[in-house]
Design a protein around this motif. Structure first.
Motif, PDB file in Angstrom:
ATOM      1  N   LEU A   1      -2.670  -1.509  16.581  1.00  0.00           N
ATOM      2  CA  LEU A   1      -1.578  -2.213  15.916  1.00  0.00           C
ATOM      3  C   LEU A   1      -1.219  -1.581  14.688  1.00  0.00           C
ATOM      4  O   LEU A   1      -0.102  -1.984  14.091  1.00  0.00           O
ATOM      5  N   SER A   2      -1.666  -0.250  14.299  1.00  0.00           N
ATOM      6  CA  SER A   2      -1.123   0.470  13.296  1.00  0.00           C
ATOM      7  C   SER A   2       0.138   1.203  13.233  1.00  0.00           C
ATOM      8  O   SER A   2       0.347   2.141  14.360  1.00  0.00           O
ATOM      9  N   ARG A   3       1.081   0.729  12.426  1.00  0.00           N
ATOM     10  CA  ARG A   3       2.284   1.468  12.467  1.00  0.00           C
ATOM     11  C   ARG A   3       2.300   2.927  12.280  1.00  0.00           C
ATOM     12  O   ARG A   3       3.018   3.838  12.738  1.00  0.00           O
ATOM     13  N   ASN A   4       1.464   3.303  11.343  1.00  0.00           N
ATOM     14  CA  ASN A   4       1.462   4.523  10.708  1.00  0.00           C
ATOM     15  C   ASN A   4       0.947   5.600  11.887  1.00  0.00           C
ATOM     16  O   ASN A   4       1.346   6.496  12.157  1.00  0.00           O
TER      17      ASN A   4
ATOM     18  N   LYS B   1       0.684  -1.300   0.086  1.00  0.00           N
ATOM     19  CA  LYS B   1       0.110   0.068  -0.039  1.00  0.00           C
ATOM     20  C   LYS B   1       0.707   1.132   0.027  1.00  0.00           C
ATOM     21  O   LYS B   1       1.402   1.500   1.032  1.00  0.00           O
TER      22      LYS B   1
ATOM     23  N   ASP C   1     -10.702   0.666   5.650  1.00  0.00           N
ATOM     24  CA  ASP C   1      -9.148   0.653   6.057  1.00  0.00           C
ATOM     25  C   ASP C   1      -8.790   1.911   6.750  1.00  0.00           C
ATOM     26  O   ASP C   1      -7.722   1.853   7.657  1.00  0.00           O
TER      27      ASP C   1
ATOM     28  N   VAL D   1       7.934  -1.029   8.395  1.00  0.00           N
ATOM     29  CA  VAL D   1       7.754   0.055   7.469  1.00  0.00           C
ATOM     30  C   VAL D   1       6.163   0.747   7.816  1.00  0.00           C
ATOM     31  O   VAL D   1       5.457   0.110   8.131  1.00  0.00           O
TER      32      VAL D   1
ATOM     33  N   GLY E   1      -7.677  -3.639   2.115  1.00  0.00           N
ATOM     34  CA  GLY E   1      -8.678  -3.491   3.078  1.00  0.00           C
ATOM     35  C   GLY E   1      -8.293  -3.592   4.458  1.00  0.00           C
ATOM     36  O   GLY E   1      -6.870  -3.833   4.837  1.00  0.00           O
ATOM     37  N   PRO E   2      -9.033  -3.626   5.400  1.00  0.00           N
ATOM     38  CA  PRO E   2      -8.727  -3.375   6.747  1.00  0.00           C
ATOM     39  C   PRO E   2      -8.086  -4.757   7.297  1.00  0.00           C
ATOM     40  O   PRO E   2      -9.184  -5.723   7.399  1.00  0.00           O
ATOM     41  N   SER E   3      -6.926  -4.777   7.427  1.00  0.00           N
ATOM     42  CA  SER E   3      -6.345  -6.332   7.733  1.00  0.00           C
ATOM     43  C   SER E   3      -4.960  -5.974   8.304  1.00  0.00           C
ATOM     44  O   SER E   3      -4.024  -6.173   7.996  1.00  0.00           O
ATOM     45  N   PHE E   4      -4.972  -6.028   9.745  1.00  0.00           N
ATOM     46  CA  PHE E   4      -3.803  -6.001  10.314  1.00  0.00           C
ATOM     47  C   PHE E   4      -3.355  -7.632  10.382  1.00  0.00           C
ATOM     48  O   PHE E   4      -4.029  -8.601  10.563  1.00  0.00           O
TER      49      PHE E   4
ATOM     50  N   LYS F   1      -5.033   5.926   3.208  1.00  0.00           N
ATOM     51  CA  LYS F   1      -5.497   5.764   4.510  1.00  0.00           C
ATOM     52  C   LYS F   1      -4.285   6.081   5.515  1.00  0.00           C
ATOM     53  O   LYS F   1      -4.326   6.329   6.476  1.00  0.00           O
ATOM     54  N   ASN F   2      -3.134   5.734   5.096  1.00  0.00           N
ATOM     55  CA  ASN F   2      -1.964   5.671   5.711  1.00  0.00           C
ATOM     56  C   ASN F   2      -1.383   6.809   6.317  1.00  0.00           C
ATOM     57  O   ASN F   2      -1.116   7.297   7.359  1.00  0.00           O
TER      58      ASN F   2
ATOM     59  N   LEU G   1      -9.979   1.393  10.362  1.00  0.00           N
ATOM     60  CA  LEU G   1      -9.130   0.263  11.083  1.00  0.00           C
ATOM     61  C   LEU G   1      -7.721   1.287  11.577  1.00  0.00           C
ATOM     62  O   LEU G   1      -7.228   0.948  12.762  1.00  0.00           O
ATOM     63  N   THR G   2      -7.368   1.919  10.613  1.00  0.00           N
ATOM     64  CA  THR G   2      -5.767   2.376  10.818  1.00  0.00           C
ATOM     65  C   THR G   2      -5.673   3.776  11.587  1.00  0.00           C
ATOM     66  O   THR G   2      -4.734   4.012  12.310  1.00  0.00           O
TER      67      THR G   2
HETATM   68  O1  LIG Z   1      -2.644  -1.433   5.974  1.00  0.00           O
HETATM   69  C1  LIG Z   1      -2.681  -1.855   7.341  1.00  0.00           C
HETATM   70  C2  LIG Z   1      -4.165  -2.702   7.842  1.00  0.00           C
HETATM   71  O2  LIG Z   1      -4.892  -2.751   6.715  1.00  0.00           O
HETATM   72  C3  LIG Z   1      -1.717  -1.955   8.375  1.00  0.00           C
HETATM   73  O3  LIG Z   1      -1.589  -0.797   8.674  1.00  0.00           O
HETATM   74  P1  LIG Z   1      -0.049  -0.098   9.368  1.00  0.00           P
HETATM   75  O4  LIG Z   1       1.044  -0.103   8.195  1.00  0.00           O
HETATM   76  O5  LIG Z   1      -0.427   1.382   9.733  1.00  0.00           O
HETATM   77  O6  LIG Z   1       0.223  -0.937  10.218  1.00  0.00           O
END
Ligand SMILES: O=C(CO)COP(=O)(O)O
Ligand SMILES: NC(=O)C1=CN([C@@H]2O[C@H](COP(=O)(O)OP(=O)(O)OC[C@H]3O[C@@H](n4cnc5c(N)ncnc54)[C@H](O)[C@@H]3O)[C@@H](O)[C@H]2O)C=CC1
Length: 335
Positions: A255-258, A107, A246, A281, A138-141, A193-194, A249-250
């Motif tokens: 759990l989102s790194r962004n 992404k 997504d 990343v 899509g929304p998927s950690f 979305k990031n 979720l993010t």
């Molecule tokens: O794309 C993601 C979930 O759908 C993961 O998001 P992050 O890269 O912010 O962890």
């Protein structure tokens, strides 16, 4: 099914997708960039670098050779970070046969060219190979998918038969795949979305509230949609899994790194220090700049993206960015 599948990229998402397919009994080869990671996964059947604590299924094999991962495969899942995708694809180009189904799961928007991953594939791969392109988004950690928590995503391709093949390949009782034909919309939704998640993180890091986050999500979706429409995407895609799904979720998930990068910025840390302590990343850091430049090029208004870019890359204080967003000219609510 007797498909042979290569997965290119053994970060948390590539490992998760490879493992999901191997758990279905499929023959899957996972390529890791790091030779020592291949050794570790072979020895322990765990990816402690990027997906600790998840056991890898018996049908999964590991390699550091792109040739081994890509040659004679029916499906090739591309999960390298977007800024290195071009280099990886250039090495893959001579190895791929016409008819292999490409599944981009990465992404981002390439910084040097402002291209989405489907455009990078089309530019680097021979036309007969690039033709069978799809994107899974899509929304998927990764961790939640690995733990088989119910998840819904979308597989998009300009060729409905390719999207359907990808849907069949990935679907499990806990991983539900919808099809879509709007590749541009799904790519743009997943990438942008990031950037908005970094904004939501900044807001949380500053100690702002739920009102602020909801405003960022809603107006973030509006500017994502505007840019997508200017590039030929369909508006409905942004109300779907690869857009709003997504984004929610993010912007809300721990759990989102962004979002985490944004939170640390909001708490006053410097970007270099934040990135220095991350192995994984956060695509939104570079995509903020790609999207900011795309917006300027296309004349699309993207105020949140612009402020995220300025906080990340021009040292604008986060509180000042919030103030500037709140005191923009008043207008009617619209896309
Ligand atoms: O794309 C993601 C979930 O759908 C993961 O998001 P992050 O890269 O912010 O962890
Ligand atoms: N982790 C997740 O939950 C999800 C991630 N994604 C996307 O998947 C893509 C990959 O992310 P993750 O798997 O999370 O990665 P990660 O952050 O877990 O790991 C980093 C990855 O980058 C690779 N890498 C680093 N330098 C490289 C180089 N020079 N050449 C090739 N590879 C290199 C590493 O080998 C590793 O695979 C990103 O675009 C991300 O946005 C999409 C959905 C979910």
């Amino acid at each position: 099914m007797s498909e042979r599948i290569g997965v290119i990229g053994a970060g948390s998402w590539g490992t998760t997708l490879a493992n999901l397919l191997a758990r279905k009994g499929l023959d899957v080869t996972l390529w890791a960039y790091e030779a020592e990671l291949v050794e570790e996964m072979r020895a322990t059947r765990v990816n402690s670098f990027f997906l600790p604590g998840i056991e890898l299924a018996p049908g999964l094999s590991f390699t550091n050779s792109l040739e081994e991962a890509a040659a004679r495969k029916d499906f090739l899942v591309l999960v390298s970070p977007s800024q290195v995708m071009r280099g990886v694809l250039a090495q893959l180009a001579p190895l791929l046969r016409a008819g292999v189904v490409l599944v981009n799961a990465s992404k981002g928007i390439e910084l040097d060219t402002l291209m989405t991953m489907d455009q990078v594939c089309a530019a680097v791969l021979p036309p007969e190979v690039a033709r069978c392109f799809s994107v899974l988004s899509g929304p998927s950690f990764a961790r939640e998918v690995s733990l088989e928590m119910p998840t819904a995503v979308v597989a998009a391709s300009g060729d409905a038969a390719v999207a359907a093949a990808v849907q069949r390949l990935f679907t499990t009782p806990s991983f539900r795949v919808y099809t879509n034909t709007d590749v541009v919309g799904v790519e743009i939704g997943g990438a942008l979305k990031n950037v908005i998640a970094v904004a939501a993180g900044i807001s949380d890091g500053l100690g702002l509230g739920h009102n602020t986050r909801a405003a960022l999500i809603t107006r973030g979706l509006a500017e994502m949609t505007r840019l997508g429409l200017s590039m030929g995407a369909q508006a409905e895609t942004f109300a779907g899994l690869a857009g709003m799904g997504d984004l929610v979720l993010t912007c809300t998930g721990d759990l989102s790194r962004n979002r985490t990068v944004g939170m640390k910025l909001g708490q006053g840390m410097k970007l270099a220090d934040i990135l220095g302590e991350m192995r994984m990343v956060a695509e939104g850091v570079k995509t903020a700049e790609s999207a900011y430049r795309l917006a300027r090029r296309t004349g699309v208004e993207m105020p949140i993206t612009e402020k995220v870019y300025q906080v990340l890359h021009e040292d604008k204080p986060a509180r000042q960015a919030v103030m500037e967003l709140m005191t923009r000219d008043l207008k009617a609510e619209r896309w």
